[in-house]
Enzyme design. Structure first.
Site, PDB file in Angstrom:
ATOM      1  N   GLY A  45      56.437   9.338  48.436  1.00  0.00           N
ATOM      2  CA  GLY A  45      55.186   9.962  48.035  1.00  0.00           C
ATOM      3  C   GLY A  45      54.995  11.290  48.738  1.00  0.00           C
ATOM      4  O   GLY A  45      55.524  11.499  49.837  1.00  0.00           O
ATOM      5  N   GLN A  50      50.666  18.411  52.094  1.00  0.00           N
ATOM      6  CA  GLN A  50      51.850  18.409  52.962  1.00  0.00           C
ATOM      7  C   GLN A  50      52.758  19.609  52.731  1.00  0.00           C
ATOM      8  O   GLN A  50      53.613  19.909  53.570  1.00  0.00           O
ATOM      9  CB  GLN A  50      52.666  17.119  52.744  1.00  0.00           C
ATOM     10  CG  GLN A  50      51.948  15.875  53.219  1.00  0.00           C
ATOM     11  CD  GLN A  50      52.760  14.642  52.879  1.00  0.00           C
ATOM     12  OE1 GLN A  50      52.656  14.099  51.792  1.00  0.00           O
ATOM     13  NE2 GLN A  50      53.597  14.215  53.801  1.00  0.00           N
ATOM     14  N   CYS A  90      55.857   8.721  57.192  1.00  0.00           N
ATOM     15  CA  CYS A  90      55.331   9.879  56.477  1.00  0.00           C
ATOM     16  C   CYS A  90      56.308  11.041  56.646  1.00  0.00           C
ATOM     17  O   CYS A  90      56.822  11.251  57.746  1.00  0.00           O
ATOM     18  CB  CYS A  90      53.961  10.251  57.049  1.00  0.00           C
ATOM     19  SG  CYS A  90      53.219  11.693  56.281  1.00  0.00           S
ATOM     20  N   LEU A  91      56.536  11.780  55.570  1.00  0.00           N
ATOM     21  CA  LEU A  91      57.444  12.930  55.660  1.00  0.00           C
ATOM     22  C   LEU A  91      56.911  13.981  56.627  1.00  0.00           C
ATOM     23  O   LEU A  91      57.676  14.782  57.140  1.00  0.00           O
ATOM     24  CB  LEU A  91      57.651  13.548  54.267  1.00  0.00           C
ATOM     25  CG  LEU A  91      58.405  12.666  53.266  1.00  0.00           C
ATOM     26  CD1 LEU A  91      58.467  13.342  51.903  1.00  0.00           C
ATOM     27  CD2 LEU A  91      59.795  12.334  53.773  1.00  0.00           C
ATOM     28  N   HIS A 132      47.494   6.087  51.349  1.00  0.00           N
ATOM     29  CA  HIS A 132      48.139   7.001  52.296  1.00  0.00           C
ATOM     30  C   HIS A 132      48.089   8.445  51.765  1.00  0.00           C
ATOM     31  O   HIS A 132      47.703   9.363  52.495  1.00  0.00           O
ATOM     32  CB  HIS A 132      49.586   6.530  52.508  1.00  0.00           C
ATOM     33  CG  HIS A 132      50.422   7.417  53.379  1.00  0.00           C
ATOM     34  ND1 HIS A 132      50.992   6.970  54.553  1.00  0.00           N
ATOM     35  CD2 HIS A 132      50.803   8.711  53.240  1.00  0.00           C
ATOM     36  CE1 HIS A 132      51.675   7.979  55.105  1.00  0.00           C
ATOM     37  NE2 HIS A 132      51.577   9.031  54.324  1.00  0.00           N
ATOM     38  N   GLU A 133      48.439   8.617  50.488  1.00  0.00           N
ATOM     39  CA  GLU A 133      48.488   9.972  49.914  1.00  0.00           C
ATOM     40  C   GLU A 133      47.089  10.550  49.726  1.00  0.00           C
ATOM     41  O   GLU A 133      46.875  11.741  49.925  1.00  0.00           O
ATOM     42  CB  GLU A 133      49.261   9.981  48.591  1.00  0.00           C
ATOM     43  CG  GLU A 133      50.709   9.497  48.669  1.00  0.00           C
ATOM     44  CD  GLU A 133      51.543  10.213  49.718  1.00  0.00           C
ATOM     45  OE1 GLU A 133      51.251  11.371  50.060  1.00  0.00           O
ATOM     46  OE2 GLU A 133      52.509   9.595  50.219  1.00  0.00           O
ATOM     47  N   HIS A 136      45.861  12.130  52.813  1.00  0.00           N
ATOM     48  CA  HIS A 136      46.372  13.496  53.023  1.00  0.00           C
ATOM     49  C   HIS A 136      45.444  14.519  52.377  1.00  0.00           C
ATOM     50  O   HIS A 136      45.184  15.574  52.947  1.00  0.00           O
ATOM     51  CB  HIS A 136      47.767  13.657  52.409  1.00  0.00           C
ATOM     52  CG  HIS A 136      48.893  13.164  53.279  1.00  0.00           C
ATOM     53  ND1 HIS A 136      49.110  13.639  54.561  1.00  0.00           N
ATOM     54  CD2 HIS A 136      49.871  12.265  53.043  1.00  0.00           C
ATOM     55  CE1 HIS A 136      50.185  13.040  55.068  1.00  0.00           C
ATOM     56  NE2 HIS A 136      50.661  12.190  54.170  1.00  0.00           N
TER      57      HIS A 136
HETATM   58 NI    NI Z   1      52.344  10.952  54.330  1.00  0.00          NI
END
Ligand code: NI
Length: 166
Positions: A45, A50, A90-91, A132-133, A136
């Site tokens: 995701g 991000q 998380c990236l 989670h997304e 962000h």
């Molecule tokens: Ni993330």
């Protein structure tokens, strides 16, 4: 085109995303680039926040074959039920995983890549990923759900790594 992914504790991850007014060719291109960046990372995701674009857009693909791209434009949580604890990563927080408790089931409303509205009921990993997304887009990172001590340690470690790198 691959986009640069911001890493915690970058302050730009704290910006709150604004709604997308219309799915313009520019937005379509952004979605394509976000998907490419997510698959290349690889990740399941990615929120526009991000990649330092502060618009309410999320891409996701939880399939093993990586051919089930989900696009959420202007996503809104309509309902959250139950509780589930999952190990998240998380990236934007590379190499770090920890347990986070979130809702087990959600109902979300969004628009797809053509601007068509849809509603989705999700549970388990998909529900966790959506929450989670969406965090962000509100300027939140999953480590915000951890203890302040853990978060401070992680931020110190990340800053040290950035100093060594650059
Ligand atoms: Ni993330």
């Amino acid at each position: 085109m691959l986009l640069n992914i911001l890493e915690f504790p970058d302050p730009r991850l704290r910006k709150v995303a604004t709604p997308v007014a219309a799915v313009t060719p520019e937005i379509v291109k952004l979605i394509r680039d976000m998907a490419e960046t997510m698959y290349a990372a690889p990740g399941i995701g990615l929120a526009a926040t991000q990649v330092d674009v502060h618009k309410r857009i999320v891409v996701m693909d939880l399939s093993e074959t990586k051919d089930e791209l989900r696009v959420f434009i202007n996503p809104e949580l309509l309902a959250v039920e139950g509780r589930i604890e999952t190990e998240e990563g998380c990236l934007s927080v590379p190499g770090y995983y920890d347990e986070v408790t979130r809702g087990e089931r959600v109902r979300v409303r969004a628009q797809d890549e053509r601007g068509e509205p849809f509603e989705l009921e999700a549970e388990g990993l998909l529900a966790v990923c959506i929450q989670h997304e969406l965090d962000h887009l509100m300027g939140k990172v999953f480590v915000d759900h951890l203890s302040p001590l853990k978060r401070a340690r992680l931020a110190a470690k990340a800053r040290k790594k950035q100093r060594l790198a650059g």
